[in-house]
Design a protein around this motif. Structure first.
Motif, PDB file in Angstrom:
ATOM      1  N   GLU A 197      -6.960   3.463  -9.503  1.00  0.00           N
ATOM      2  CA  GLU A 197      -6.614   2.080  -9.163  1.00  0.00           C
ATOM      3  C   GLU A 197      -5.336   1.727  -9.913  1.00  0.00           C
ATOM      4  O   GLU A 197      -5.365   1.443 -11.100  1.00  0.00           O
ATOM      5  CB  GLU A 197      -7.729   1.132  -9.563  1.00  0.00           C
ATOM      6  CG  GLU A 197      -9.014   1.335  -8.783  1.00  0.00           C
ATOM      7  CD  GLU A 197     -10.079   0.361  -9.227  1.00  0.00           C
ATOM      8  OE1 GLU A 197     -10.711  -0.247  -8.371  1.00  0.00           O
ATOM      9  OE2 GLU A 197     -10.282   0.217 -10.443  1.00  0.00           O
ATOM     10  N   MET A 221      -3.303   9.426   2.197  1.00  0.00           N
ATOM     11  CA  MET A 221      -3.850   9.456   0.843  1.00  0.00           C
ATOM     12  C   MET A 221      -4.684  10.715   0.645  1.00  0.00           C
ATOM     13  O   MET A 221      -5.405  11.149   1.559  1.00  0.00           O
ATOM     14  CB  MET A 221      -4.724   8.205   0.623  1.00  0.00           C
ATOM     15  CG  MET A 221      -5.376   8.106  -0.721  1.00  0.00           C
ATOM     16  SD  MET A 221      -6.278   6.527  -0.844  1.00  0.00           S
ATOM     17  CE  MET A 221      -7.207   6.828  -2.346  1.00  0.00           C
ATOM     18  N   GLN A 236       0.846  -1.186   0.000  1.00  0.00           N
ATOM     19  CA  GLN A 236       0.000   0.000   0.000  1.00  0.00           C
ATOM     20  C   GLN A 236       0.885   1.240   0.000  1.00  0.00           C
ATOM     21  O   GLN A 236       1.560   1.538   0.976  1.00  0.00           O
ATOM     22  CB  GLN A 236      -0.926   0.031   1.222  1.00  0.00           C
ATOM     23  CG  GLN A 236      -1.846   1.234   1.271  1.00  0.00           C
ATOM     24  CD  GLN A 236      -2.744   1.336   0.059  1.00  0.00           C
ATOM     25  OE1 GLN A 236      -3.451   0.390  -0.289  1.00  0.00           O
ATOM     26  NE2 GLN A 236      -2.731   2.477  -0.612  1.00  0.00           N
ATOM     27  N   GLU A 246      -1.685  -0.370  -4.619  1.00  0.00           N
ATOM     28  CA  GLU A 246      -2.775   0.181  -3.807  1.00  0.00           C
ATOM     29  C   GLU A 246      -3.724  -0.969  -3.438  1.00  0.00           C
ATOM     30  O   GLU A 246      -4.935  -0.831  -3.420  1.00  0.00           O
ATOM     31  CB  GLU A 246      -3.542   1.267  -4.587  1.00  0.00           C
ATOM     32  CG  GLU A 246      -2.690   2.441  -5.023  1.00  0.00           C
ATOM     33  CD  GLU A 246      -2.158   3.281  -3.866  1.00  0.00           C
ATOM     34  OE1 GLU A 246      -2.726   3.200  -2.763  1.00  0.00           O
ATOM     35  OE2 GLU A 246      -1.162   4.000  -4.067  1.00  0.00           O
ATOM     36  N   TYR A 302      -6.056  -0.608  -0.125  1.00  0.00           N
ATOM     37  CA  TYR A 302      -7.143   0.359  -0.306  1.00  0.00           C
ATOM     38  C   TYR A 302      -8.211  -0.206  -1.234  1.00  0.00           C
ATOM     39  O   TYR A 302      -9.411  -0.068  -0.974  1.00  0.00           O
ATOM     40  CB  TYR A 302      -6.604   1.673  -0.867  1.00  0.00           C
ATOM     41  CG  TYR A 302      -7.683   2.684  -1.162  1.00  0.00           C
ATOM     42  CD1 TYR A 302      -8.310   3.376  -0.134  1.00  0.00           C
ATOM     43  CD2 TYR A 302      -8.090   2.942  -2.472  1.00  0.00           C
ATOM     44  CE1 TYR A 302      -9.313   4.299  -0.389  1.00  0.00           C
ATOM     45  CE2 TYR A 302      -9.088   3.855  -2.739  1.00  0.00           C
ATOM     46  CZ  TYR A 302      -9.698   4.531  -1.701  1.00  0.00           C
ATOM     47  OH  TYR A 302     -10.694   5.431  -1.966  1.00  0.00           O
ATOM     48  N   GLY A 323      -0.176   4.648  -1.045  1.00  0.00           N
ATOM     49  CA  GLY A 323      -0.773   5.922  -0.673  1.00  0.00           C
ATOM     50  C   GLY A 323      -0.142   7.049  -1.457  1.00  0.00           C
ATOM     51  O   GLY A 323       0.630   6.836  -2.404  1.00  0.00           O
TER      52      GLY A 323
END
Length: 604
Positions: A316, A305, A275, A320, A323, A277
Motif C-alpha cells: 500500500e 499489476m 493508479q 495506488e 486498488y 500499478g
C-alpha cells in the motif's frame, strides 16, 4: 588536434566502460519507466494525430457560467497543481524559505536555491580538495509543481525540453532536500519530464510529436488541472449554452458529467492519475492526449499489476488509491447494491471542494454516515470519544502512514480498514483470469475478461522483467507469437532486432531494426542498436552516423551522447570527439568521468 597513442589507449579503455551502461533499446526503451516512482511510459511520444486544443477551451471559459464552482475548485490541490514562476514569484512561494544550501555526500555535490532579480534559481556545483569550484550549473526555475500538501517540485526548461530540478521542498521537514530519485544518483538538471509525468500535474501539456520530452511553445495551454480534465473538451458545451440550448439534468450531450456516468467510467477518470500499478502501457498509437472522460481508460492505456500472494501481499504505497479502494469492505459490499448506490471515487470525494485539515473529519464523517450510522461503529465509546476530534471516522479507519516511495510524505489508507493491520481480503488473491494468469488488468472494463493486446503485453512484460526475471519467459513467448501475428509493428521489430543483437545474430538484428525504422523512423534506441552492430562489424564511420541520428532524436540522453564519443574515438575522429566531449560537458557539467576523458584528450 590528434591524440598521442598512449592518450588514445587510455581514453578507449575508459570509454569502453560506457558499453555496459548502454540503454536497453527497442521495446525496452519504448516502455521504460521514467524513474523510480515516476510516471511510466517515459518515452511515449505524442500521438501525431492528436490535436493539442481539440475542443478544449480552458477553465476560464467554464467560469463564466459556473463561477462559484470555479472559485471553489481554484482553491483545491488540483486547481493549483502547477504554477508559473515567471515573470514574478507566486505569493504562496513567499511563505517558504527561498534560500537554501544542501550538500550530498554520496555524489559530493553542493546544491543551492536562491532568488535574484525576482526570479528563482537552483544551482549544483562541486569543489576540489582546496575548495575551488570544479563546475557550477545554474538554471532558472520556470514552474512549481504541487501545493505544499506534501511538498513542492521545481521544473526548468532548456531548448524546449522540460527537466526536473534536483531540489524539492518538503513540508514535513520545512526544508529543500534532494528531489525523489536523486538520493540514488546525481541526475542534476537532466531528468527529462515526459508527457507521462506532467499529464497528471497540469491542465493541458503540449508535447511535441516525434520527440522524447520536448514541448511546443507554449508548453502548456493550461497550467493547473482544470475543468476539462474531468469533464472533457468544453467547446461544444460552451457553444450550445451560448446559443441558448438547455437540457434536463444529466441529459446534456455536449459535456461529460462524471456523476452521471457508469461507476467504472467515472472511476477511470480518477484512475488515469491516481493508479500507478506495476506497468502502465499505452495501447498502439495512443498517448495521454487521447484520453477523453466518459470513455473507457483501457482504450488508451493498460494499467497492469503483479498479482500479490499471501506471502507477498500488496504494498500500500504511492498512487495506488483505486486498488486500495476496491479492496475495501465498503466497496465490495456496495457491489451488491443497485448500480447507482455502488461505491466509487466520487462517492466520498467532491473534486470541486477540498476541505481543510480542520474541516476534513466532519466532511468525510458525513460521507461515511450516508451508508453507516453512529451505531455501526463497534469501538468502545471511550475510544471514540478520545479521538481528536471525537468520532473521527477517517482518523481511525483511513489512517495516514509514511510514504515509502517518496520520503517526507504521507499517504492515506484508502482500504478503509476496520483496524490497523487488517489483512487483505481473499479477493486480492483472486483477480487474475484464465486468459491473463500472470497479471491483474486493473482498468479492464468490468465483466470483460479479454486481455490487453499482445503488443501491449509485450511492453508490460518488458518493463517487469527488468525487476522480476520471472516475466522473461512471458516476454519471449509473446515476442515469438508477435513475430508471426504482427510483423509490421515497429515495437515488435525493434524488440526482435534487439534480441537478435543480444544473441549475436547481427544480420538478423539488422534486418529487424531497419524494418522497425521503416515503419517508425523516430526511434533513437533503434539507431543506437544499429550503431552497435556497425561498430561490431568494424564499420566505424557508419557507427558514428547512426549514433548521431540517435542523439539528434534524443539530445539530452547522456548514455547516447557518451556512446557517440566512444564511436568517434573508434573512428579516429579525434578532433570531433574532443568537440563532442566539450559540448557534452556544457549540457552535463556534473559528469566527472567525461571531464577526465576530456582532460586526457587535451594533454597533447
Amino acid at each position: 588536434m590528434q591524440l598521442q597513442t598512449m592518450q588514445l589507449q587510455a581514453m578507449q579503455l575508459q570509454a569502453m566502460q560506457l558499453q555496459a551502461m548502454q540503454l536497453q533499446p527497442g521495446a525496452e526503451r519504448a516502455s521504460a519507466r521514467a524513474g523510480p516512482q515516476s510516471n511510466p511510459q517515459s518515452s511515449a511520444r505524442a500521438s501525431p494525430a492528436a490535436k493539442q486544443n481539440d475542443g478544449y477551451v480552458g477553465s476560464e471559459a467554464c467560469s463564466r457560467c459556473h463561477a462559484e464552482i470555479y472559485n471553489h475548485f481554484e482553491r483545491t490541490s488540483m486547481g493549483r497543481s502547477m504554477v508559473s514562476v515567471a515573470p514574478a514569484l507566486p505569493e504562496f512561494l513567499r511563505t517558504i524559505p527561498l534560500s537554501a544550501s544542501v550538500y550530498d555526500q554520496q555524489s559530493d555535490r553542493h546544491l543551492e536555491v536562491h532568488t535574484e532579480n525576482g526570479k528563482l534559481y537552483q544551482s549544483e556545483y562541486q569543489l576540489d580538495a582546496v575548495g575551488h569550484e570544479v563546475f557550477r550549473d545554474t538554471h532558472a526555475i520556470e514552474w512549481i509543481v504541487g501545493t505544499n500538501a506534501n511538498g513542492l517540485g521545481a521544473l526548468t526548461q532548456h531548448d524546449g525540453y522540460i527537466f526536473e530540478a534536483p531540489l524539492s521542498f518538503f513540508k514535513q521537514t520545512g526544508a529543500w532536500e534532494l528531489s525523489p530519485g536523486y538520493q540514488r544518483k546525481d541526475l542534476a538538471f537532466n531528468r527529462a519530464i515526459p508527457p507521462g509525468c506532467i499529464f497528471c500535474h497540469s491542465g493541458r501539456p503540449n508535447p511535441a510529436a516525434g520527440t522524447l520530452g520536448k514541448y511546443q511553445s507554449p508548453a502548456f495551454t493550461q497550467l493547473s488541472v482544470g475543468c476539462e480534465n474531468c469533464h472533457g473538451p468544453g467547446s461544444a458545451h460552451v457553444h450550445a449554452m451560448g446559443m441558448g440550448d438547455s437540457y434536463a439534468k444529466g441529459k446534456d450531450p455536449t459535456i461529460v458529467n462524471p456523476q452521471h456516468l457508469a461507476g467504472h467510467l467515472s472511476d477511470d477518470i480518477c484512475m488515469s492519475c491516481h493508479q500507478t500499478g506495476d506497468a502502465r502501457v499505452f495501447q498502439s498509437g495512443k498517448s495521454y492526449l487521447d484520453f477523453r472522460p466518459g470513455q473507457p481508460l483501457d482504450r488508451v492505456m493498460a494499467i497492469l499489476m503483479v498479482p500479490p500472494t499471501r506471502d507477498n501481499p500488496p504494498r500500500e504505497d504511492h498512487v495506488e488509491h483505486y486498488y486500495s479502494m476496491i479492496m475495501s469492505k465498503c466497496y465490495r459490499s456496495s457491489l451488491r447494491q443497485p448500480a447507482e448506490k455502488q461505491m466509487r471515487c466520487i462517492t466520498c470525494h467532491d473534486p470541486h471542494i477540498e476541505p481543510t485539515s480542520e474541516e476534513a473529519p466532519a466532511f468525510f464523517d458525513s460521507k461515511c454516515m450516508s451508508c453507516h450510522t453512529a451505531q455501526s461503529c463497534k469501538a468502545p465509546a471511550q475510544a471514540r470519544a478520545s479521538t481528536a476530534p471525537a468520532d473521527d471516522c477517517i482518523g481511525c479507519h483511513m489512517q495516514k502512514r509514511k510514504g515509502v516511495a517518496i520520503s517526507h510524505t504521507t499517504n492515506t489508507n484508502h482500504r478503509i480498514v476496520a483496524h490497523p493491520g487488517e489483512p487483505f481480503p481473499d479477493a486480492a488473491y483472486e483477480m487474475t483470469t484464465t486468459a491473463l494468469p500472470d497479471l491483474i488488468y486493473l482498468d479492464a472494463v468490468p465483466g470483460d475478461t479479454t486481455p490487453p493486446p499482445a503488443v501491449t503485453l509485450l511492453q508490460a512484460y518488458s518493463q517487469l522483467k527488468e525487476e522480476s526475471p520471472a516475466y522473461l519467459p512471458s516476454y519471449l513467448k509473446t515476442l515469438h507469437e508477435l513475430e508471426t501475428t504482427e510483423p509490421k509493428n515497429a515495437i515488435v521489430q525493434a524488440a526482435l532486432g534487439h534480441k537478435a543483437l543480444t544473441d549475436g545474430q547481427l544480420e538478423d538484428a539488422t534486418q529487424h531494426l531497419q524494418e522497425s525504422l521503416r515503419i517508425d523512423p523516430v526511434q533513437p534506441a533503434v539507431y543506437a542498436d544499429l550503431s552497435n552492430i556497425a561498430d561490431q562489424k568494424g564499420n566505424a564511420s557508419e557507427a558514428v552516423a547512426l549514433q548521431q541520428k540517435a542523439v539528434t532524436l534524443d539530445p539530452f540522453n547522456s548514455l547516447l551522447r557518451k556512446t557517440l564519443v566512444l564511436r568517434l574515438i573508434s573512428a579516429k575522429q579525434y578532433e570531433l570527439a574532443e568537440t563532442t566531449m566539450e559540448k557534452y560537458l556544457q549540457d552535463f557539467p556534473e559528469d566527472d568521468f567525461m571531464r577526465k576523458m576530456l582532460a586526457i584528450a587535451r594533454q597533447n
